[in-house]
Scaffold this motif. Structure first.
Motif, mmCIF file in Angstrom:
data_model
loop_
_atom_site.group_PDB
_atom_site.id
_atom_site.type_symbol
_atom_site.label_atom_id
_atom_site.label_comp_id
_atom_site.label_asym_id
_atom_site.label_seq_id
_atom_site.Cartn_x
_atom_site.Cartn_y
_atom_site.Cartn_z
ATOM 1 N N GLY A 85 0.845 -1.023 0.007
ATOM 2 C CA GLY A 85 0.155 -0.012 0.032
ATOM 3 C C GLY A 85 0.757 1.145 0.219
ATOM 4 N N ARG A 134 -6.565 -10.402 -1.106
ATOM 5 C CA ARG A 134 -7.193 -9.380 -0.737
ATOM 6 C C ARG A 134 -7.845 -8.599 -1.863
ATOM 7 N N PHE A 138 -11.939 -7.969 -2.681
ATOM 8 C CA PHE A 138 -12.725 -6.822 -2.803
ATOM 9 C C PHE A 138 -13.608 -6.639 -4.199
ATOM 10 N N GLN A 151 -13.459 -5.673 6.005
ATOM 11 C CA GLN A 151 -14.334 -4.490 5.388
ATOM 12 C C GLN A 151 -15.761 -4.710 5.729
ATOM 13 N N ASP A 185 -5.712 0.607 10.887
ATOM 14 C CA ASP A 185 -6.307 0.589 9.504
ATOM 15 C C ASP A 185 -7.620 1.036 9.622
ATOM 16 N N ASN A 244 -7.166 5.552 3.205
ATOM 17 C CA ASN A 244 -7.680 5.175 4.327
ATOM 18 C C ASN A 244 -9.343 4.939 4.415
ATOM 19 N N MET A 247 -10.591 2.506 2.054
ATOM 20 C CA MET A 247 -10.858 1.198 2.615
ATOM 21 C C MET A 247 -11.936 0.826 3.568
ATOM 22 N N ASN A 248 -11.923 1.894 4.382
ATOM 23 C CA ASN A 248 -13.220 1.828 5.748
ATOM 24 C C ASN A 248 -14.420 1.398 4.918
ATOM 25 N N PRO A 253 -9.607 -1.808 -1.587
ATOM 26 C CA PRO A 253 -9.384 -2.958 -0.995
ATOM 27 C C PRO A 253 -8.342 -2.510 0.078
ATOM 28 N N ILE A 254 -8.197 -3.374 1.079
ATOM 29 C CA ILE A 254 -7.483 -3.166 2.377
ATOM 30 C C ILE A 254 -5.962 -3.249 2.148
#
Length: 289
Positions: A85, A134, A138, A151, A185, A244, A247-248, A253-254
């Motif tokens: 990331g 991952r 997603f 997620q 995260d 960030n 992602m949340n 994707p994370i």
């Protein structure tokens, strides 16, 4: 300073402490040091200095290529930590500085094609299985109890906060352990659950004010270095916030990017304040309307 940052990244493979199978931190007594964000601030300084001295020669592709080498070296070391990331943050910051510097459209298109080829090769030969899973989870979320768990729990936490939230320390997703990594995260999901939409609006407003102040410094800066550093730092900050939160809420994707000034981490906080200190120095030495 740039080579000092590279040395710190190399040293992780020999002196770094192993946490969950990865080597990303130096353990110094009760403290931990994460060198990648410090190296990123130093890289922004280097790129700003490099392009400020060559702004009239941006038509030469060799300058773009050499600046790419500056980005490639820390990116390669970070990739093997592994920390995929953060490489996206470095690339986004580099491209942003290139655009502000006046890169030609033809050169930008060449970089875009090269980037697509690198992504294709990276997926085929370099990404690890869990990283591929991952991304795949997603795109096609078919594993709600596996890679999609984090997620899904984040979206549940955000949605359950409603308008005013459940109260500080009263979020069920956080307090009962459903939400993984709530201090780093997924700190945005924690804030949304416990303070609701009102808290999210306040947080986003503060980020917008901060980024606007940095953009204003970029616009009114009197030297090329000052303008490029301020632009690079604003892009660096915005990229972290965007990824960030993305992602949340399930838009991205994370990939393990913290929320600046909010996620737990002393190294990140010190490095960000170091960057803000440079910006404040630029502002004090410039004439602002």
């Amino acid at each position: 300073l740039y080579f000092l940052g590279l040395a710190l990244l190399v040293g992780l493979f020999f002196f770094g402490s192993e946490i969950r199978g990865v080597y990303r931190w130096y353990k110094i007594g009760p403290f931990s040091l994460d060198p990648k964000i410090i190296t990123t601030i130093l890289l922004i300084i280097l790129l700003a200095k490099y392009f400020s001295m060559r702004h009239v020669e941006m038509y030469k592709f060799q300058h773009i290529f050499l600046s790419g080498i500056y980005v490639l070296l820390p990116s390669t070391l970070i990739f093997f930590q592994p920390e995929l990331g953060w490489i996206l943050i470095l690339i986004a910051t580099w491209i942003g500085i290139l655009i502000i510097s006046g890169i030609k459209i033809r050169h930008f298109l060449i970089l875009l094609v090269c980037g697509i080829l690198i992504l294709a090769l990276g997926w085929q030969f370099f990404l690890r299985d869990y990283q591929k899973q991952r991304i795949a989870s997603f795109i096609l979320p078919q594993d709600p109890l596996g890679f999609s768990w984090s997620q899904n729990q984040s979206k549940i936490a955000i949605g359950s906060g409603l308008l005013l939230g459940k109260g500080l320390g009263r979020g069920s997703q956080t307090q009962y352990g459903f939400l993984p990594e709530p201090q780093t995260d997924f700190i945005f999901a924690v804030l949304a659950e416990e303070t609701g939409l009102l808290g999210v609006i306040i947080l986003l407003s503060l980020f917008l004010i901060l980024i606007w102040r940095i953009v204003k410094i970029t616009i009114l800066a009197q030297t090329n270095f000052s303008r490029l550093f301020a632009a690079g730092f604003s892009i660096f900050l915005f990229s972290q916030v965007f990824i960030n939160i993305g992602m949340n809420i399930g838009l991205l994707p994370i990939i393990g990017i913290p929320l600046p000034f909010v996620s737990y981490g002393g190294s990140s906080l010190i490095a960000l304040f170091f960057g803000l200190g440079i910006l404040q120095s630029i502002k004090c030495r410039s004439t602002f309307a």
